[in-house]
Design a protein around this motif. Structure first.
Motif, PDB file in Angstrom:
ATOM      1  N   HIS A  75       0.828  -1.213   0.000  1.00  0.00           N
ATOM      2  CA  HIS A  75       0.000   0.000   0.000  1.00  0.00           C
ATOM      3  C   HIS A  75       0.864   1.266   0.000  1.00  0.00           C
ATOM      4  O   HIS A  75       0.384   2.352   0.311  1.00  0.00           O
ATOM      5  CB  HIS A  75      -0.913   0.011   1.232  1.00  0.00           C
ATOM      6  CG  HIS A  75      -1.749  -1.217   1.376  1.00  0.00           C
ATOM      7  ND1 HIS A  75      -2.855  -1.475   0.593  1.00  0.00           N
ATOM      8  CD2 HIS A  75      -1.617  -2.282   2.207  1.00  0.00           C
ATOM      9  CE1 HIS A  75      -3.384  -2.639   0.944  1.00  0.00           C
ATOM     10  NE2 HIS A  75      -2.648  -3.150   1.915  1.00  0.00           N
ATOM     11  N   GLU A  76       2.133   1.106  -0.342  1.00  0.00           N
ATOM     12  CA  GLU A  76       3.083   2.218  -0.230  1.00  0.00           C
ATOM     13  C   GLU A  76       2.632   3.459  -0.995  1.00  0.00           C
ATOM     14  O   GLU A  76       2.838   4.592  -0.542  1.00  0.00           O
ATOM     15  CB  GLU A  76       4.462   1.774  -0.739  1.00  0.00           C
ATOM     16  CG  GLU A  76       5.135   0.706   0.103  1.00  0.00           C
ATOM     17  CD  GLU A  76       4.794  -0.706  -0.302  1.00  0.00           C
ATOM     18  OE1 GLU A  76       5.518  -1.636   0.092  1.00  0.00           O
ATOM     19  OE2 GLU A  76       3.784  -0.897  -1.035  1.00  0.00           O
ATOM     20  N   LEU A  89       9.865   4.439   0.206  1.00  0.00           N
ATOM     21  CA  LEU A  89      10.598   4.403  -1.059  1.00  0.00           C
ATOM     22  C   LEU A  89      11.320   3.066  -1.199  1.00  0.00           C
ATOM     23  O   LEU A  89      11.911   2.571  -0.240  1.00  0.00           O
ATOM     24  CB  LEU A  89      11.612   5.542  -1.122  1.00  0.00           C
ATOM     25  CG  LEU A  89      11.081   6.952  -0.823  1.00  0.00           C
ATOM     26  CD1 LEU A  89      12.222   7.954  -0.852  1.00  0.00           C
ATOM     27  CD2 LEU A  89       9.978   7.341  -1.803  1.00  0.00           C
ATOM     28  N   SER A  90      11.285   2.519  -2.409  1.00  0.00           N
ATOM     29  CA  SER A  90      11.931   1.239  -2.689  1.00  0.00           C
ATOM     30  C   SER A  90      13.001   1.385  -3.753  1.00  0.00           C
ATOM     31  O   SER A  90      13.046   2.391  -4.472  1.00  0.00           O
ATOM     32  CB  SER A  90      10.892   0.208  -3.150  1.00  0.00           C
ATOM     33  OG  SER A  90       9.907  -0.002  -2.167  1.00  0.00           O
ATOM     34  N   LYS A 117      20.933  13.677  -2.008  1.00  0.00           N
ATOM     35  CA  LYS A 117      20.440  13.475  -3.366  1.00  0.00           C
ATOM     36  C   LYS A 117      19.009  12.938  -3.348  1.00  0.00           C
ATOM     37  O   LYS A 117      18.147  13.386  -4.129  1.00  0.00           O
ATOM     38  CB  LYS A 117      21.359  12.509  -4.119  1.00  0.00           C
ATOM     39  CG  LYS A 117      20.948  12.235  -5.559  1.00  0.00           C
ATOM     40  CD  LYS A 117      21.931  11.266  -6.223  1.00  0.00           C
ATOM     41  CE  LYS A 117      21.507  10.951  -7.653  1.00  0.00           C
ATOM     42  NZ  LYS A 117      22.462   9.986  -8.296  1.00  0.00           N
ATOM     43  N   LEU A 118      18.736  12.003  -2.463  1.00  0.00           N
ATOM     44  CA  LEU A 118      17.407  11.416  -2.362  1.00  0.00           C
ATOM     45  C   LEU A 118      16.373  12.469  -1.962  1.00  0.00           C
ATOM     46  O   LEU A 118      15.286  12.557  -2.558  1.00  0.00           O
ATOM     47  CB  LEU A 118      17.426  10.290  -1.331  1.00  0.00           C
ATOM     48  CG  LEU A 118      16.105   9.566  -1.073  1.00  0.00           C
ATOM     49  CD1 LEU A 118      15.671   8.780  -2.297  1.00  0.00           C
ATOM     50  CD2 LEU A 118      16.222   8.645   0.144  1.00  0.00           C
ATOM     51  N   GLU A 246      17.335  -1.831   0.648  1.00  0.00           N
ATOM     52  CA  GLU A 246      17.215  -0.808  -0.389  1.00  0.00           C
ATOM     53  C   GLU A 246      15.942   0.017  -0.220  1.00  0.00           C
ATOM     54  O   GLU A 246      15.564   0.789  -1.100  1.00  0.00           O
ATOM     55  CB  GLU A 246      17.228  -1.454  -1.779  1.00  0.00           C
ATOM     56  CG  GLU A 246      15.947  -2.171  -2.198  1.00  0.00           C
ATOM     57  CD  GLU A 246      15.811  -3.550  -1.598  1.00  0.00           C
ATOM     58  OE1 GLU A 246      14.795  -4.205  -1.877  1.00  0.00           O
ATOM     59  OE2 GLU A 246      16.720  -3.977  -0.838  1.00  0.00           O
ATOM     60  N   GLU A 247      15.292  -0.108   0.948  1.00  0.00           N
ATOM     61  CA  GLU A 247      14.080   0.659   1.219  1.00  0.00           C
ATOM     62  C   GLU A 247      14.376   1.767   2.229  1.00  0.00           C
ATOM     63  O   GLU A 247      15.215   1.620   3.109  1.00  0.00           O
ATOM     64  CB  GLU A 247      12.980  -0.263   1.743  1.00  0.00           C
ATOM     65  CG  GLU A 247      12.543  -1.277   0.688  1.00  0.00           C
ATOM     66  CD  GLU A 247      11.506  -2.266   1.176  1.00  0.00           C
ATOM     67  OE1 GLU A 247      10.699  -2.723   0.344  1.00  0.00           O
ATOM     68  OE2 GLU A 247      11.507  -2.597   2.384  1.00  0.00           O
TER      69      GLU A 247
END
Length: 289
Positions: A75-76, A89-90, A117-118, A246-247
């Motif tokens: 449900h992200e 975020l993935s 950066k993200l 990586e999340e």
């Protein structure tokens, strides 16, 4: 323009999860600890480090409430920073390894640029100022353990204080305070997938301002302010089951425009088996524009 995803129904994310039979998934009923005021009704406080001799670490208590915590997995895309004060975020690349986070200097050298950066990408901000990070270890003797108490890292007054503290030029600070500024916490697991002591976080739209209580956050050299949270009807709580390496979770602690803020807390999942405790890193940032 911000790249945040607006609220809409989307299918579950398609990236591959690490197979792990011990990862609890789905909604869970668990206890969260909410604010209870000091017995003498004095102003609540908490010492960040050791308090003066004879003074308690904090003068308020908690009360456990059993609530349903929903699983964000699948449900992200229904949630975003501007409305709900959190985003999931993935598939976030990183050049860091677990050993990177054993060194403050390596964290700043290697991980801070990735976080900056993200945040620039996800928020559309004009400037990012990373001001601290915390490594949390759910193990005996850890310097900083997961916080099993519902809280918010900043309040309106402490967020403005942060801006003035980290922008020592008075003219620059006052100019920044006239525009949009946010404090965002970037949360990442270090020993994924997360099974023990996961992080719960509330949909900002379900938690009224009346539930917030300012807490004096007493450092050795200054006093800031965090917020404790009272239990109120209708709060919507979530966790992200089995978070992978990586999340990333973006947690908005303060937004000068809309007032969004995300109460959060570690919790004990009664379905979790005894095993390796959770390790995580959170980096906090001032986000301008």
């Amino acid at each position: 323009m911000s790249t945040q995803t607006q609220t809409q129904t989307q299918p579950p994310t398609s990236h591959t999860l690490t197979p792990h039979p011990k990862i609890p998934r789905g909604p869970v009923t668990a206890s969260l600890n909410f604010y209870e005021p000091p017995a003498d009704n004095s102003k609540p406080y908490n010492y960040v480090e050791l308090p003066p001799t004879g003074v308690p670490q904090r003068n308020y208590t908690d009360k456990a409430h059993s609530i349903t915590i929903n699983d964000l997995r699948g449900h992200e895309q229904l949630f975003n920073l501007d409305t709900h004060a959190f985003a999931a975020l993935s598939d976030i690349p990183s050049a860091t390894t677990r050993s990177t986070f054993d060194s403050d200097s390596l964290i700043k050298e290697l991980y801070y640029p990735e976080v900056e950066k993200l945040l620039l990408k996800e928020t559309g901000a004009k400037k990012i100022l990373l001001f601290d990070h915390t490594i949390r270890l759910a193990s005996p003797g850890a310097n900083r353990a997961p916080v099993n108490r519902v809280h918010i890292d900043q309040t309106a007054s402490s967020a403005a204080q942060r801006v003035r503290h980290h922008l020592p030029d008075p003219e620059e600070a006052e100019a920044a305070l006239k525009g949009r500024y946010r404090i965002i916490n970037v949360w990442r697991p270090l020993n994924p997938p997360i099974a023990a002591h996961p992080l719960a976080f509330a949909d900002s739209t379900t938690v009224p301002d009346s539930a917030m209580v300012g807490i004096e956050h007493r450092y050795p050299d200054r006093t800031g302010e965090t917020a404790a949270v009272k239990m109120t009807e209708g709060q919507g709580w979530w966790y992200w089951s089995g978070m992978e390496g990586e999340e990333r979770l973006l947690l908005c602690c303060f937004d000068s425009w809309g007032g969004e803020r995300v109460p959060h807390s570690a919790f004990v999942d009664p379905r979790s088996e005894e095993g390796v405790g959770r390790e995580s890193v959170e980096v906090r940032a001032l986000v301008f524009g």
